[in-house]
Write a protein that holds these residues in place. Structure first.
Motif, PDB file in Angstrom:
ATOM      1  N   GLY A   7      56.276  72.217 123.199  1.00 61.63           N
ATOM      2  CA  GLY A   7      57.452  71.444 122.416  1.00 61.63           C
ATOM      3  C   GLY A   7      58.855  71.610 123.087  1.00 61.63           C
ATOM      4  O   GLY A   7      59.342  70.789 122.988  1.00 61.63           O
ATOM      5  N   VAL A   8      58.833  73.074 123.298  1.00 60.20           N
ATOM      6  CA  VAL A   8      60.461  73.293 124.138  1.00 60.20           C
ATOM      7  C   VAL A   8      60.277  72.404 125.415  1.00 60.20           C
ATOM      8  O   VAL A   8      61.463  72.124 125.723  1.00 60.20           O
ATOM      9  CB  VAL A   8      60.420  74.568 124.286  1.00 60.20           C
ATOM     10  N   TYR A   9      59.323  72.486 126.200  1.00 60.37           N
ATOM     11  CA  TYR A   9      59.315  71.675 127.530  1.00 60.37           C
ATOM     12  C   TYR A   9      59.343  70.219 127.286  1.00 60.37           C
ATOM     13  O   TYR A   9      60.299  69.388 127.895  1.00 60.37           O
ATOM     14  CB  TYR A   9      57.911  71.802 128.588  1.00 60.37           C
ATOM     15  N   ALA A  10      58.825  69.461 126.106  1.00 57.90           N
ATOM     16  CA  ALA A  10      59.238  68.351 125.640  1.00 57.90           C
ATOM     17  C   ALA A  10      60.673  67.895 125.621  1.00 57.90           C
ATOM     18  O   ALA A  10      61.129  67.032 125.789  1.00 57.90           O
ATOM     19  CB  ALA A  10      58.301  67.967 124.783  1.00 57.90           C
ATOM     20  N   LEU A  11      61.247  69.048 124.721  1.00 57.26           N
ATOM     21  CA  LEU A  11      62.525  68.974 124.585  1.00 57.26           C
ATOM     22  C   LEU A  11      63.553  68.879 125.783  1.00 57.26           C
ATOM     23  O   LEU A  11      64.457  68.147 125.695  1.00 57.26           O
ATOM     24  CB  LEU A  11      62.806  70.009 123.519  1.00 57.26           C
ATOM     25  N   ILE A  12      63.102  69.715 126.635  1.00 59.74           N
ATOM     26  CA  ILE A  12      63.843  69.707 127.869  1.00 59.74           C
ATOM     27  C   ILE A  12      63.785  68.449 128.541  1.00 59.74           C
ATOM     28  O   ILE A  12      64.909  67.998 129.164  1.00 59.74           O
ATOM     29  CB  ILE A  12      63.121  70.762 128.794  1.00 59.74           C
ATOM     30  N   ILE A  13      62.774  67.855 128.603  1.00 54.60           N
ATOM     31  CA  ILE A  13      62.350  66.557 129.111  1.00 54.60           C
ATOM     32  C   ILE A  13      63.293  65.279 128.565  1.00 54.60           C
ATOM     33  O   ILE A  13      63.990  64.595 128.999  1.00 54.60           O
ATOM     34  CB  ILE A  13      60.902  66.181 129.130  1.00 54.60           C
ATOM     35  N   ALA A  14      63.207  65.497 127.284  1.00 53.76           N
ATOM     36  CA  ALA A  14      63.639  64.268 126.375  1.00 53.76           C
ATOM     37  C   ALA A  14      65.457  64.494 126.617  1.00 53.76           C
ATOM     38  O   ALA A  14      66.106  63.462 126.430  1.00 53.76           O
ATOM     39  CB  ALA A  14      63.507  64.512 124.984  1.00 53.76           C
ATOM     40  N   LEU A  15      66.012  65.768 126.825  1.00 57.40           N
ATOM     41  CA  LEU A  15      67.360  65.919 126.870  1.00 57.40           C
ATOM     42  C   LEU A  15      67.872  65.724 128.433  1.00 57.40           C
ATOM     43  O   LEU A  15      69.123  65.889 128.328  1.00 57.40           O
ATOM     44  CB  LEU A  15      67.704  67.254 126.201  1.00 57.40           C
ATOM     45  N   THR A  16      67.058  65.352 129.234  1.00 61.64           N
ATOM     46  CA  THR A  16      67.543  65.615 130.691  1.00 61.64           C
ATOM     47  C   THR A  16      67.730  64.244 130.904  1.00 61.64           C
ATOM     48  O   THR A  16      66.935  63.185 130.880  1.00 61.64           O
ATOM     49  CB  THR A  16      66.402  66.037 131.448  1.00 61.64           C
ATOM     50  N   ASN A  56      55.758  90.351 129.306  1.00 61.13           N
ATOM     51  CA  ASN A  56      56.927  90.247 129.999  1.00 61.13           C
ATOM     52  C   ASN A  56      56.674  89.243 131.047  1.00 61.13           C
ATOM     53  O   ASN A  56      57.442  88.273 131.575  1.00 61.13           O
ATOM     54  CB  ASN A  56      57.517  91.664 130.942  1.00 61.13           C
ATOM     55  N   SER A  57      55.514  89.421 131.966  1.00 63.91           N
ATOM     56  CA  SER A  57      55.213  88.329 133.140  1.00 63.91           C
ATOM     57  C   SER A  57      55.195  87.013 132.474  1.00 63.91           C
ATOM     58  O   SER A  57      55.368  86.044 133.196  1.00 63.91           O
ATOM     59  CB  SER A  57      53.850  88.916 133.546  1.00 63.91           C
ATOM     60  N   ALA A  58      54.254  86.679 131.279  1.00 65.60           N
ATOM     61  CA  ALA A  58      54.206  85.766 130.507  1.00 65.60           C
ATOM     62  C   ALA A  58      55.581  85.061 130.258  1.00 65.60           C
ATOM     63  O   ALA A  58      55.659  83.667 130.663  1.00 65.60           O
ATOM     64  CB  ALA A  58      53.202  85.722 129.503  1.00 65.60           C
ATOM     65  N   ALA A  59      56.442  85.705 129.849  1.00 64.33           N
ATOM     66  CA  ALA A  59      57.801  85.124 129.511  1.00 64.33           C
ATOM     67  C   ALA A  59      58.457  84.521 130.793  1.00 64.33           C
ATOM     68  O   ALA A  59      59.156  83.640 130.511  1.00 64.33           O
ATOM     69  CB  ALA A  59      58.523  86.254 128.779  1.00 64.33           C
ATOM     70  N   VAL A  60      58.461  85.362 131.803  1.00 63.93           N
ATOM     71  CA  VAL A  60      59.100  84.895 133.058  1.00 63.93           C
ATOM     72  C   VAL A  60      58.201  83.740 133.642  1.00 63.93           C
ATOM     73  O   VAL A  60      58.898  82.799 134.220  1.00 63.93           O
ATOM     74  CB  VAL A  60      59.044  86.254 134.136  1.00 63.93           C
ATOM     75  N   GLY A  61      56.975  83.686 133.596  1.00 64.19           N
ATOM     76  CA  GLY A  61      56.336  82.586 133.943  1.00 64.19           C
ATOM     77  C   GLY A  61      56.561  81.080 133.049  1.00 64.19           C
ATOM     78  O   GLY A  61      56.639  80.207 133.644  1.00 64.19           O
ATOM     79  N   MET A  62      56.736  81.332 132.112  1.00 67.46           N
ATOM     80  CA  MET A  62      57.121  80.268 131.053  1.00 67.46           C
ATOM     81  C   MET A  62      58.285  79.866 131.424  1.00 67.46           C
ATOM     82  O   MET A  62      58.751  78.305 131.446  1.00 67.46           O
ATOM     83  CB  MET A  62      57.056  80.623 129.484  1.00 67.46           C
ATOM     84  N   LEU A  63      59.386  80.867 131.463  1.00 70.28           N
ATOM     85  CA  LEU A  63      60.849  80.342 131.927  1.00 70.28           C
ATOM     86  C   LEU A  63      60.868  79.573 133.311  1.00 70.28           C
ATOM     87  O   LEU A  63      61.409  78.471 133.408  1.00 70.28           O
ATOM     88  CB  LEU A  63      61.661  81.473 132.080  1.00 70.28           C
TER      89      LEU A  63
END
Length: 126
Positions: A7-16, A56-63
């Motif tokens: 959902g956050v990724y979809a928001l990034i796409i929608a706002l770009t 920590n690794s998953a958070a960096v990967g998602m970012l």
């Protein structure tokens, strides 16, 4: 958690607003910098054990995936594809093939130059 991330990724796409082109070499270099940067951040994180290290690794990967999606929207618009295809980066086995396709595809300006050259050659033949 995974659906919230999508959902956050979809928001990034929608706002770009992807009105500037991004060439394949610039896109490849950007992905390389994201990959090296995320590897360095994971390496520089304080050593943890167990589930904390994985989170920590998953958070960096998602970012890193979020940043890659942001720049992929520009590349997709330059190719002429829908920006919502950037969500394919969330599918684990498909994302590498999709990134390679984005790097390999010519942009609109290259296709237009090629098409206009063909049109000029056809008009000379008459």
């Amino acid at each position: 958690m995974y659906l919230a991330t999508i959902g956050v990724y979809a928001l990034i796409i929608a706002l770009t607003d992807a009105n500037r082109p991004m060439g394949s070499l610039t896109y490849a270099a950007t992905l390389f910098v994201i990959w090296i940067g995320s590897a360095l951040v994971v390496r520089l994180l304080p050593p943890e054990s167990g589930s904390a290290a994985v989170s920590n690794s998953a958070a960096v990967g998602m970012l890193a995936i979020g940043v890659a999606i942001y720049f992929s929207v520009f590349r997709l618009q330059h190719i002429g594809w829908s920006k919502w295809l950037a969500l394919l980066l969330c599918i684990p086995s498909l994302n590498l093939a999709f990134l390679l396709a984005l790097v390999a595809m010519p942009g609109k300006s290259a296709m237009l130059r090629y098409q206009s050259a063909i049109f000029r050659n056809k008009s000379r033949d008459r």
